[in-house]
Design a protein around this motif. Structure first.
Motif, mmCIF file in Angstrom:
data_model
loop_
_atom_site.group_PDB
_atom_site.id
_atom_site.type_symbol
_atom_site.label_atom_id
_atom_site.label_comp_id
_atom_site.label_asym_id
_atom_site.label_seq_id
_atom_site.Cartn_x
_atom_site.Cartn_y
_atom_site.Cartn_z
ATOM 1 N N ASN A 73 0.854 -1.257 0.103
ATOM 2 C CA ASN A 73 0.024 -0.065 0.093
ATOM 3 C C ASN A 73 1.029 1.316 -0.009
ATOM 4 O O ASN A 73 1.472 1.501 1.125
ATOM 5 N N ASP A 74 1.133 1.970 -1.220
ATOM 6 C CA ASP A 74 1.827 3.167 -1.210
ATOM 7 C C ASP A 74 1.330 4.329 -0.907
ATOM 8 O O ASP A 74 1.727 5.403 -1.081
ATOM 9 N N HIS A 75 0.145 4.181 -0.101
ATOM 10 C CA HIS A 75 -0.425 5.657 0.310
ATOM 11 C C HIS A 75 0.295 6.210 1.652
ATOM 12 O O HIS A 75 0.981 5.464 2.262
ATOM 13 N N PRO A 76 0.449 7.368 1.837
ATOM 14 C CA PRO A 76 0.943 8.011 2.663
ATOM 15 C C PRO A 76 0.775 7.434 4.399
ATOM 16 O O PRO A 76 -0.638 7.201 4.288
ATOM 17 N N LEU A 77 1.542 7.219 5.068
ATOM 18 C CA LEU A 77 1.234 6.803 6.292
ATOM 19 C C LEU A 77 0.574 5.314 6.679
ATOM 20 O O LEU A 77 0.142 4.932 7.704
ATOM 21 N N GLN A 78 0.732 4.581 5.550
ATOM 22 C CA GLN A 78 0.120 3.219 5.568
ATOM 23 C C GLN A 78 1.294 2.226 5.576
ATOM 24 O O GLN A 78 2.436 2.427 5.025
ATOM 25 N N GLN A 79 0.921 1.162 6.239
ATOM 26 C CA GLN A 79 2.078 -0.008 6.633
ATOM 27 C C GLN A 79 1.988 -0.478 5.158
ATOM 28 O O GLN A 79 0.935 -0.707 4.492
ATOM 29 N N SER A 80 3.158 -1.051 4.700
ATOM 30 C CA SER A 80 3.446 -1.404 3.280
ATOM 31 C C SER A 80 4.238 -2.798 3.521
ATOM 32 O O SER A 80 5.080 -2.919 4.177
ATOM 33 N N PHE A 81 4.197 -3.695 2.428
ATOM 34 C CA PHE A 81 5.039 -4.687 2.345
ATOM 35 C C PHE A 81 5.880 -4.457 1.202
ATOM 36 O O PHE A 81 5.475 -4.095 -0.118
ATOM 37 N N VAL A 82 7.082 -4.612 1.144
ATOM 38 C CA VAL A 82 7.828 -4.477 0.040
ATOM 39 C C VAL A 82 8.763 -5.954 -0.304
ATOM 40 O O VAL A 82 8.996 -6.764 0.406
ATOM 41 N N VAL A 83 9.354 -6.147 -1.604
ATOM 42 C CA VAL A 83 9.838 -7.226 -1.826
ATOM 43 C C VAL A 83 11.444 -6.827 -2.396
ATOM 44 O O VAL A 83 11.586 -5.970 -3.142
ATOM 45 N N LEU A 84 12.333 -7.326 -1.531
ATOM 46 C CA LEU A 84 13.719 -7.079 -1.943
ATOM 47 C C LEU A 84 14.459 -8.434 -2.560
ATOM 48 O O LEU A 84 14.428 -9.404 -1.882
ATOM 49 N N GLY A 85 14.917 -8.239 -3.566
ATOM 50 C CA GLY A 85 15.546 -9.238 -4.321
ATOM 51 C C GLY A 85 17.132 -8.971 -4.356
ATOM 52 O O GLY A 85 17.658 -8.022 -4.396
ATOM 53 N N PHE A 86 17.923 -10.164 -3.971
ATOM 54 C CA PHE A 86 19.376 -10.104 -4.033
ATOM 55 C C PHE A 86 19.927 -11.401 -4.164
ATOM 56 O O PHE A 86 19.564 -12.464 -3.911
ATOM 57 N N GLU A 87 21.180 -11.159 -4.594
ATOM 58 C CA GLU A 87 22.015 -12.749 -4.917
ATOM 59 C C GLU A 87 23.327 -12.378 -4.087
ATOM 60 O O GLU A 87 23.946 -11.378 -4.699
ATOM 61 N N LEU A 88 23.624 -12.927 -3.441
ATOM 62 C CA LEU A 88 25.121 -13.009 -2.674
ATOM 63 C C LEU A 88 26.129 -13.531 -3.891
ATOM 64 O O LEU A 88 25.833 -14.571 -4.436
ATOM 65 N N THR A 89 27.293 -13.103 -3.569
ATOM 66 C CA THR A 89 28.519 -13.619 -4.357
ATOM 67 C C THR A 89 28.954 -14.987 -4.072
ATOM 68 O O THR A 89 29.347 -15.767 -4.691
ATOM 69 N N SER A 90 28.899 -15.136 -2.763
ATOM 70 C CA SER A 90 29.268 -16.494 -2.147
ATOM 71 C C SER A 90 28.322 -16.898 -0.987
ATOM 72 O O SER A 90 27.407 -16.291 -0.489
ATOM 73 N N VAL A 91 28.601 -18.040 -0.778
ATOM 74 C CA VAL A 91 27.550 -18.853 0.444
ATOM 75 C C VAL A 91 28.156 -18.205 1.654
ATOM 76 O O VAL A 91 29.231 -18.457 1.893
ATOM 77 N N PRO A 92 27.107 -17.861 2.613
ATOM 78 C CA PRO A 92 27.746 -17.484 3.668
ATOM 79 C C PRO A 92 28.277 -18.611 4.725
ATOM 80 O O PRO A 92 27.900 -19.667 4.429
ATOM 81 N N PRO A 93 29.257 -18.316 5.759
ATOM 82 C CA PRO A 93 29.713 -19.233 6.425
ATOM 83 C C PRO A 93 28.679 -19.883 7.413
ATOM 84 O O PRO A 93 27.594 -19.262 7.586
#
Length: 122
Positions: A73-93
């Motif tokens: 919900n992109d309206h002002p003062l409203q709680q919203s949910f976003v999707v972040l996408g990423f790819e790591l360079t290597s597997v974390p330990p």
């Protein structure tokens, strides 16, 4: 002449593509009365940076998602949910790994976010 006041600027920047210590990550923000002549208008602000670990292969704010599926919900003062996408360079330990997500001032994340890992987040 620009009157003295509080101004906000948004700058597009990019972290270096190599690991760097916090000491080497210093931002200097300056204002000029004539940038062509390098005439400084005010005292520069120095901001400490933060260490850069191994860079991610890619990262993005995913905008092409269904508002109904994500409850976004992109309206002002409203709680919203976003999707972040990423790819790591290597597997974390093995063990506990921490991913820190920072946002501009004024943004708040719930203490416990709903985290989905994989290609199919819906």
């Amino acid at each position: 002449e620009i009157p003295a006041a509080r101004y906000e600027f948004m700058l597009v920047v990019q972290n270096p593509g190599f690991p760097a210590s916090a000491a080497s990550m210093t931002w200097s923000i300056s204002s000029f009365s004539n940038i062509g002549m390098n005439e400084v208008a005010d005292v520069a602000a120095i901001v400490d940076g933060f260490p850069i670990q191994v860079p991610m292969r890619s990262a993005q704010f995913v905008e092409s998602v269904s508002y109904a599926q994500t409850q976004r919900n992109d309206h002002p003062l409203q709680q919203s949910f976003v999707v972040l996408g990423f790819e790591l360079t290597s597997v974390p330990p093995p063990g506990n790994s921490l991913l820190v997500v920072k946002a501009p001032a004024g943004f708040r994340f719930p203490r416990h976010c709903n985290i989905v890992i994989g290609d199919d987040v819906f």
